[in-house]
Design a protein around this motif. Structure first.
Motif: not given
Lengths: 96, 96, 96, 96, 96, 96, 96
Positions: B1-2, C23-24, C65-68, C94-96
């Motif tokens: 995961m990236k 990996g999370g 995506v990750l967001f605030n 987030i690329e998996e």
């Protein structure tokens, strides 16, 4: 080991405790915001404007400068104090 | 995961607890705002200006950097701490 | 029924309660500002600069995506939580 | 009598009290900042940038929109509530 | 005697105390920020941008306008109330 | 002795204590921010924009102007009160 | 020893204690913000705009100037007081 400042940041070595007797700069204790004396160790490549223009930093390594006392972030390398500050925190170059 | 940071954001792996004895950077405890050491893991494609110009981020994956202690948003991947911060929170690149 | 975000706004479906074991991304409870995970549902056409240039949003529908945590405005459609936030509130893809 | 909003302002008729049963948007009571539903009645010609470029407003008359609850200035024409808000207070267009 | 507003300023004569019975605008007492009705008496030549471009004011003398209640600076000429405000304080033109 | 204002600054001689009986401007005591009447004595060459464009000041020596009461810095020359203010503090030119 | 101010900074020698009897500037004690009189000793090369344009400082060495009392950073060289301030803190040039 070397530090390479980013963009408009400047690495400065603080020069303190130098007694100045003739023609020197004496910072009055009562001044609201006392400037400090330092030597530029390394400069970033400059700030980038909205249109991608990079503006060269106005000081270069070796310059003696005056800067605002509360400017920048402190760190120590080999026992010497350094500061990473923005070019805009530098007030003037001291020419001797 | 990236993780692929957006725009001018940078993914940094904090390097902490390293005892530095020679030529290393020691952050004084009394410093107002202590910088931290980290390694750049991934960078965004850069900030976009008002006229659509994208300015490449000034660091790249693998760079060792100093950044402000309170910069960025923390997260953990596989037990390691990461930070997503803006390029502007990075003070300098450490060249060894 | 579909929502079409304006300008640099992004519609995100919050992904919560997912137990991550390998990996999370585990968000530490003690983090000052916890990022959240979500999926981009729709994006606006991008922000318009002072000179009329529109800059495409840097994420697209389907991106994880990750967001605030405190980003955006909440709403519910058919029992699912959605958020309308600005592109700038998104930290990374987030690329998996 | 007609109202013609200035620059990037938008005249919106609030749609409230509509019970939504299928596929509708339900705004949770606990949301920090509840968006409201409305219909665009009239739009200004768009904001003017520093270089004189006028950017067309991204919504048009007839669009159903979501906007922030505390956005705009309220007024009443013939017993109906209207709001004059900036384009930037509009979160998304509802497409049905 | 005439007043010629500067740049993006607008001279407005407040229209108050008009009872409106049909199709008129009634400002609710409970509104957070009540708009006022007025007539544009004179307009400045417009705001000047960073590159020297002057943008014509979007209203003209004779326009009936709605503006925010707390906008502008009050003055009296021959017993009539006037306000000098910025174009940006004007919400909409009333077309009858 | 003459004062030459810098950039967008304007030197104004306050006109006070003039009783105005017909067609004059009477500033209401209850006004939140009372404008003052003055005469422009000298003007700077104008503000410089980001791209180096200088925009001529919109008033000139001899103009009678209205300005905000708390605008500018006071000084006295030969017993007369002067104010150095920014062009933007001037509301309107009085044409008689 | 010489000081070379950076960018839009100006080095000013304060002129104080001069009794002025004819045509001089007397700063009233009751003024909210008293301007000070000084002589420009050195000027920076000017501010750099977003597009890299440098705008020459509007004063030069030898100019007598008025500036805001709380402007700049104080320092002493050979017993004389100097101030490093921004060009924008200078109100006007005194021409005699």
């Amino acid at each position: 080991m070397k530090l390479k400042p980013l963009n408009d940041r400047v690495l400065v070595k603080r020069l303190e405790g130098e007694e100045v007797t003739k023609g020197g700069i004496i910072i009055p204790d009562s001044a609201k915001e006392k400037p400090m004396k330092g030597e530029v160790i390394a400069v970033g490549p400059g700030k980038v404007g909205d249109d991608g223009t990079r503006t060269k930093v106005a000081v270069e390594a070796g310059d003696k400068v005056l800067f605002n006392k509360y400017a920048g972030t402190e760190m120590k390398v080999d026992g010497e104090e350094f500061l990473v500050m923005r070019e805009d925190d530098i007030l003037a170059i001291i020419e001797e």
